[in-house]
Design an enzyme around this catalytic site. Structure first.
Site, PDB file in Angstrom:
ATOM      1  N   ARG A  22       0.836  -1.213   0.000  1.00 36.87           N
ATOM      2  CA  ARG A  22       0.000   0.000   0.000  1.00 36.87           C
ATOM      3  C   ARG A  22       0.869   1.262   0.000  1.00 36.87           C
ATOM      4  NH1 ARG A  22      -5.600   1.721   0.779  1.00 36.87           N
ATOM      5  NH2 ARG A  22      -6.333  -0.404   0.622  1.00 36.87           N
TER       6      ARG A  22
ATOM      7  N   GLU B 157      -9.608   6.233   7.064  1.00 35.62           N
ATOM      8  CA  GLU B 157      -8.177   6.488   6.916  1.00 35.62           C
ATOM      9  C   GLU B 157      -7.824   7.771   6.153  1.00 35.62           C
ATOM     10  OE1 GLU B 157      -8.024   2.500   5.310  1.00 35.62           O
ATOM     11  OE2 GLU B 157      -6.184   2.169   6.410  1.00 35.62           O
TER      12      GLU B 157
END
Lengths: 779, 165
Positions: free
Chosen positions: A311, A730
């Site tokens: 990620r 997030e």
């Protein structure tokens, strides 16, 4: 309609009266036992002797377990089965559990755990990124490299080449409720486990495996957590497994709660990184080619490090179209806590890399960093309807631009979003005013930065993008709702209850929110990757649609109208000129012997991902935002403050603006904390020296910006998500990058602009002072 | 040796036999009296989740030995509401979304009640932020917390004005 309303948190009244129960508040049977681990004191070593006689003799101790008490040591890893519950033969970090004490009280267990004598033959410990690189200590055979085009050639052909490096520290979750679990043995060897976990299905799986029982013998319940932030995705496994084993062996309930210092020493944290970059750029600031080297410190076990490092690579572009790029990622194995999931899951580190590049490029070219960012933005996709007239980018291309991992960017809105934020925050005027102010203030210096966020939504492990729900309507019209998501403060339960209430056209109070329970909804994914309301909202909607469909069909037949002409609104059901109370319909349908219970299921469409080649569509969509932060530093001490923050953030069509605003504000505060005051320090022996809030500085109320303006971007998700909303857990965390780069801007104001100041993160007062001295040439 | 401690907790007088003089007030509340509203966040007086009022003054109950409190009046989060009617600070925390996970909330609210009682914060948000900075909220709900304290303070002042008018 309950959607889009700013309703308070589902348990608001329970929270403010102290009645909300967390694991450690659940009343336990009188014969409950308490557990504590004895911990390793060396970073790497062979266990040559283990004397637990004093532990066994300590008051209140019933049992002490170590490696010799297990034929097969239970595993606690979420991935590679490389995390034994207790050390077998070797220890791999300071704080690794070596033995387990079972005692009559929490205090007795902890005191006894201090009495164990472990002899070690110490082995060389690999603690730092440099040591791991030198030793070739890593997970996976070698580095992972993804590329698009030919970065080296593009850089060579660019007007200028800029190189640099940034160190990025880790972060302690400091969920205010520490890790905790409670196991209650049942008849026939079954086990009920209460766990403070974001991933009840995994707790169930690990406990079942440890007990050599099928998953159907274990039921895990999670009503709520006192914060998770990723730290309860895998780090609760050890406590739940320990409790279940001790409960199975003693036949008594067992509870374990880490003391705060133990929690910080034992559990994993955010991965720290070093990112080296080499960039080829034109005079107007446009990037031609970029090479990133991402070095990621993973700790002793694999845990979730591979997808975290992935990620980081997936966010190496942030919001910018980079025609030629190469990203090389090293996942380094060290003798430290096993770094784990933390809000953003590697994304923030990858994003900070490219945001640093933007500032470095702007400084070298003498351009406004906001302008350099804008010229590098992705274009808006042709045909995409902009939610704001200003979101039309300067020129539309015929083809959709794609990310370094070849995903087309079809929903880009940052041109308009950033333009609006620049306007509302007065960015340009303030920047000019600050420059003037700095020129006449030798001691205090102010800085300002505007940074955007583009964050990919979906689990990158494609099969995790599924969710289930269970909905019952009782004959009195009350509704029981359950789904696989967990509540950790993000407001998921409230949002999903709003979806259920909207499904039946009733008030939200009609919907009972219930604890996550592996016996009600099985095979769930962790509540992570910001996916909670996207996945579970859709699953609950699917279940509600089934039941409402049955109710509508029943009434339609009775009134001889089409089922589509039955409407559920404001607690009533309208059909063919008649109307009934919802409860009345529930009773009629029950008496007609029609089921009022259904499961719902959802899987995210469109996503495909080939992780080895770094190619595909890992994300269903992107969430966007931008922040402007202004800071002031004291050049004599390095002390600093955030003066003002302006945020504009995209939640699509918000399911609940009050909860979304809370996520944005809280995410920013936590993100800014990560990059400013929160510093993890290990000594030369691998001991974490910052294992309490006395030495690890978490943002307090007084650290919050004095002026803090937060607005939601009023748009709709172009993808068909639950009521066109967007995930919000997030993405706002990375708005905190603007605080870090504002500090960097203030430091730069101390010099003459002749060279770029590379500030490392976290920018503690000490680091800011050192950077000020460097830029002034007083090193 | 057993020592009998006399305390008034949330208005009720209690005589509590202590067999260990080292028991903290927090452990006494949570483990002996089953008042689990006050939380154990760090157990070393740095997070504020265990805040309760002792004779109206806010303290960290994890750092206070129960034996040192003979004869005092203790108010915990469980004793704040009057029956079904929430205390104005509790109400304000709901209205201003002054929490997310809720774990710090009992401590935040007791601290806010103490702060307002001290009469030092006034209506200056900066002083409220300072006065509340002993209570960590890891979710970062500080915006709502400050708004809630300001609002509750105003409610109290209105109440005082109305009474004196």
């Amino acid at each position: 309609m309950s959607i889009s309303r700013p309703l308070p948190h589902d348990a608001a009244e329970l929270h403010v009266t102290g009645q909300a129960r967390y694991v450690d508040d659940i009343p336990v049977p009188a014969d409950c036992l308490y557990l504590a681990f004895g911990l390793s004191t060396v970073a790497h070593g062979e266990i040559t002797g283990l004397d637990l006689s004093e532990v066994r003799a300590a008051p209140g101790v019933l049992a002490v377990l170590s490696a010799e008490d297990f034929e097969h040591m239970p595993d606690c890893s979420p991935s590679a089965e490389d995390e034994p519950l207790l050390a077998v033969g070797k220890v791999h970090y300071v704080g690794q559990p070596v033995f387990l004490v079972v005692a009559e009280s929490h205090l007795a267990a902890r005191k006894a755990a201090r009495l164990g004598r472990v002899d070690y033959r110490e082995l060389p410990a690999i603690l730092t990124i440099d040591e791991a690189m030198a030793a070739g200590s890593r997970f996976e055979a070698g580095p992972v490299t993804w590329s698009k085009g030919d970065a080296a050639k593009a850089i060579a052909g660019a007007a200028r080449v800029i190189e640099g490096s940034i160190e990025i520290g880790g972060q302690e979750h400091f969920y205010l409720e520490g890790q905790a679990a409670l196991a209650l043995p049942q008849e026939g060897g079954d086990m009920i486990v209460h766990s403070s976990s974001q991933h009840p299905s995994e707790i169930q799986h690990k406990v079942a495996h440890a007990l050599h029982a099928p998953m159907n013998a274990v039921r895990v319940e999670v009503r709520r957590m006192g914060g998770g932030f990723g730290g309860k995705e895998s780090q609760g496994n050890a406590l739940a497994v320990a409790c279940a084993i001790a409960a199975a062996r003693t036949g008594r309930p067992c509870k374990m709660r880490y003391d705060r210092d133990d929690d910080m020493v034992i559990t994993g944290k955010r991965h720290d990184f070093r990112i080296d970059y080499r960039v080829g750029v034109e005079e107007d600031g446009r990037l031609r080619g970029v090479e990133f080297l991402q070095l990621c410190r993973c700790g002793w076990s694999q845990d979730l490090s591979l997808p975290v490092a992935d990620r980081a690579m997936l966010h190496a572009d942030n919001a910018y179209h980079i025609p030629d790029i190469r990203i090389e990622s090293h996942r380094l194995k060290t003798n430290t806590q096993s770094a784990t999931a933390y809000r953003g899951f590697g994304g923030p580190q990858g994003m900070l890399g490219i945001e640093r590049v933007m500032d470095h490029v702007a400084a070298v070219l003498g351009r406004d960093p906001a302008e350099v960012r804008r010229v590098n933005f992705y274009e808006e996709a042709p045909g995409a309807l902009p939610p704001d007239p200003r979101s039309t980018s300067p020129k539309k291309k015929a083809e959709v631009q794609s990310t370094p991992y070849h995903q087309p960017v079809e929903d880009f809105i940052l041109h308009g979003l950033m333009a609006r934020l620049e306007e509302t925050s007065g960015y340009q005027a303030r920047k000019a005013e600050i420059a003037k102010w700095n020129a006449s203030n030798p001691v205090l210096k102010r800085g300002i930065a505007l940074t955007p966020v583009k964050f990919g939504i979906s689990f990158t492990l494609t099969h995790l993008n599924q969710a289930g729900a269970l909905v019952h309507v009782y004959q009195d019209g009350s509704i029981h709702m359950n789904h696989g998501g967990t509540e950790m403060g993000q407001g998921l339960f409230r949002k999903v209850a709003q979806v259920a209430a909207a499904g039946f056209g009733v008030a939200p109070e009609m919907v009972k929110i219930t604890a996550t329970d592996t016996a009600k909804v099985p095979n769930t994914s962790a509540t992570a990757a910001s996916s909670g309301s996207d996945l579970n909202g859709m699953a609950v909607k699917a279940a509600c649609d089934i039941i409402r469909g049955r109710m509508a069909a029943f009434l339609a037949e009775r009134h001889q109208v089409a089922a589509e002409d039955v409407h559920f609104e404001e607690g009533r059901v309208f059909v063919g000129g008649a109307d009934y109370a919802f409860a009345e319909v529930a009773k009629m349908v029950y008496e007609a012997r029609i089921s009022l219970s259904a499961t719902g299921f959802y899987k995210t469409p469109k996503i495909t991902w080939d992780r080895m080649n770094g190619s595909g569509r890992p994300f269903y969509y992107f969430a966007y935002g931008a922040a402007v932060t202004e800071v002031v530093i004291d050049t004599l001490t390095g002390e600093n403050r955030i003066l003002r923050t302006d945020i504009l953030h995209d939640c699509g069509a918000s399911l609940n603006p009050a909860l979304d605003r809370g996520q944005i504000e809280g995410g920013y505060v936590q993100g800014a904390g990560w990059l400013t005051t929160e510093e993890l320090v290990w000594d030369g022996k691998g001991r974490l020296t910052t294992h309490a809030p006395s030495t690890y500085k978490i943002p307090a109320c007084s650290d919050r910006p004095g002026i803090f303006n937060v607005e939601l971007w009023d748009g709709r998700n172009v993808e068909d998500t639950i009521y066109r909303s967007k995930a919000v857990g997030e993405p706002p965390f990375m708005l905190g990058i603007s605080a870090f780069l504002a500090l960097s801007d203030a430091v730069a104001a101390c010099g003459d602009g002749s060279h770029y100041v590379s500030l490392d993160a976290p920018a503690t007062a000490e680091r800011v002072l050192a950077a000020v001295n460097r830029v002034r040439g007083d090193v | 040796m057993t020592y009998v401690l006399n305390l008034t907790i949330n208005g009720a007088a209690q005589a509590i036999a202590l067999d260990d003089p080292r028991v903290t007030l927090l452990d006494l509340l949570r483990e002996r009296l089953h008042l689990t509203g006050a939380k154990k966040g760090c157990d070393r007086g740095q997070c504020g989740a265990c805040t309760v009022l002792v004779d109206g003054r806010r303290i960290n109950s994890c750092l206070t030995l129960a034996v040192s409190l003979d004869g005092v009046e203790i108010t915990t989060i469980e004793g704040l509401a009057e029956g079904e009617t929430l205390h104005p600070v509790q109400q304000a925390f709901i209205e201003h979304d002054g929490f997310q996970c809720g774990f710090c909330t009992p401590g935040q609210i007791m601290s806010a009640v103490g702060l307002i009682g001290e009469g030092q914060a006034g209506t200056d948000p900066e002083r409220i932020r300072e006065g509340m900075s002993g209570n960590i909220c890891r979710c970062g709900a500080y915006h709502g917390i400050v708004e809630a304290v300001l609002d509750a303070q105003a409610t109290f002042q209105d109440g005082v004005k109305r009474k004196t008018a």
